[in-house]
Scaffold this active site. Structure first.
Site, PDB file in Angstrom:
ATOM      1  N   GLY A 106      44.051  38.083  36.695  1.00 24.58           N
ATOM      2  CA  GLY A 106      42.744  37.613  37.131  1.00 24.58           C
ATOM      3  C   GLY A 106      42.356  38.268  38.439  1.00 24.58           C
ATOM      4  O   GLY A 106      42.693  39.426  38.693  1.00 24.58           O
ATOM      5  N   GLU A 107      41.619  37.544  39.266  1.00 25.18           N
ATOM      6  CA  GLU A 107      41.143  37.995  40.580  1.00 25.18           C
ATOM      7  C   GLU A 107      40.046  39.054  40.484  1.00 25.18           C
ATOM      8  O   GLU A 107      39.360  39.332  41.455  1.00 25.18           O
ATOM      9  CB  GLU A 107      42.278  38.560  41.445  1.00 25.18           C
ATOM     10  CG  GLU A 107      43.381  37.593  41.777  1.00 25.18           C
ATOM     11  CD  GLU A 107      44.446  38.204  42.679  1.00 25.18           C
ATOM     12  OE1 GLU A 107      44.251  39.347  43.168  1.00 25.18           O
ATOM     13  OE2 GLU A 107      45.482  37.542  42.902  1.00 25.18           O
TER      14      GLU A 107
END
Length: 353
Positions: free
Chosen positions: A318-319
């Protein structure tokens, strides 16, 4: 707020497919066999159509990483405690997270957006404070957010996209940070796409088999508890989503409203994209799905959407990490289109008839 939201949806226009023939003619005139650059040609074609031009440019890019906490974390669906969300936000603000490294590598600016973290941050040049609330409610007990809270988060995301367009950005990417957020994302997929919960529930941060079975049960319970509040896509997002997911949904809608493409990250960001598509099917023409997440269920989601992600690197962080990587492929495709010689300009003979 409802009026502004409806105005936002109404402002999203279909792309002009009439550009296709001009873009294809230019690609076919470049010094290469027709179609030999494969998906790079498909990607720049989509970029041209999304931006509404046969002379594309891509020099200013930005990654928005939306952060929020989730009440459902109290159900024990994650391997990490909820306090990791603000800790990771601080890591990003300090430049030490994976998204910091990869956005720098991609030549993209990065902004972290506090949509609903259960912590109060001081001002920081990389942080945008759009907090709706200190975390969502526990969706296993009732709606995660009210409709008004959801609209507030959506409109905050939309305004970020419109502001970015006015600042000269040409391509945006989504990212997120929020402990337990694979749980609401899975619930959204199950409800909006009709996918079976057990088949698409993954291990998220690395939970064991026992906790995985528990996670499935929590998601099924949340859907059942909120059954009366799932009539529309907006209600589904409010009942089963989260503040960072709603913010990403808004960013996508806002970007589409000003004719700007968005690179969607992985499992969580894709759930926000599904929400945006269900609210306005036109937005799909503005979306690049960056990568096939290693999180269980993402392949089924992509197949359901008829989407083909740019990369397949077994990412599941993610991120915005996958989106930052895919930005570079999109930029490369634009450079191919703009910088390669044509047969006529290079004095190269074309294919024999």
């Amino acid at each position: 707020m409802t009026d502004r939201f409806q105005q936002l949806l109404a402002s999203i226009k279909p792309v002009d497919m009439n550009l296709t023939s001009t873009v294809k003619a230019h690609l076919d005139d470049l010094t290469k066999p027709q179609g030999s650059l494969g998906r790079l040609e498909e990607i720049v074609m989509k970029y041209c159509i999304a931006t509404g031009t046969t002379k594309p440019s891509l020099s200013k890019k930005k990654v928005f990483c939306f952060a929020g906490d989730h009440g459902v974390a109290a159900e024990g669906v994650s391997a990490f405690p909820a306090e990791v969300t603000p800790q990771m936000v601080y890591n990003m603000l300090g430049g030490g997270a994976a998204i910091n490294v990869l956005s720098r590598h991609a030549g993209a600016d990065l902004e972290v957006v506090d949509m609903g973290v259960n912590h109060d941050f001081a001002e920081h040049p990389m942080l945008r404070r759009c907090k709706v609330k200190h975390g969502s409610a526990n969706m296993a007990e009732g709606p995660a957010m009210s409709i008004e809270e959801t609209l507030q988060a959506i409109m905050a995301g939309a305004e970020l996209a419109i502001e970015a367009r006015n600042q000269g950005y040409e391509l945006l990417a989504t990212g997120e940070m929020g402990i337990a957020n694979t749980t609401p994302a899975t619930a959204l997929y199950a409800t909006l796409l009709g996918l079976p919960v057990e088949a698409i529930t993954g291990r998220g941060t690395g939970i064991d088999d026992e906790r995985l079975h528990h996670k499935v049960a929590v998601i099924e319970k949340a859907i059942e508890v909120n059954r009366a509040n799932l009539a529309t896509p907006l209600e589904v997002l409010a009942a089963l989503g989260g503040f960072e997911i709603a913010g990403i949904c808004g960013l996508i809608l806002g970007a589409a409203s000003v004719g700007m493409p968005v690179v969607v990250d992985g499992f969580i960001s894709s759930s926000a994209a599904v929400c945006a598509i269900k609210l306005s099917c036109t937005v799909s023409d503005y979306l690049f799905f960056s990568h096939l997440s290693n999180e269980q269920g993402h392949r089924a989601v992509m197949q359901k959407l008829g989407a083909r992600p740019i990369l397949d690197l077994d990412l599941r962080l993610g991120e915005g990490t996958g989106a930052a990587m895919a930005m570079q492929v999109i930029e490369a495709s634009v450079k191919i289109y703009n910088e390669m010689a044509t047969f006529s300009s290079a004095g190269v003979s074309g294919k024999n008839d």
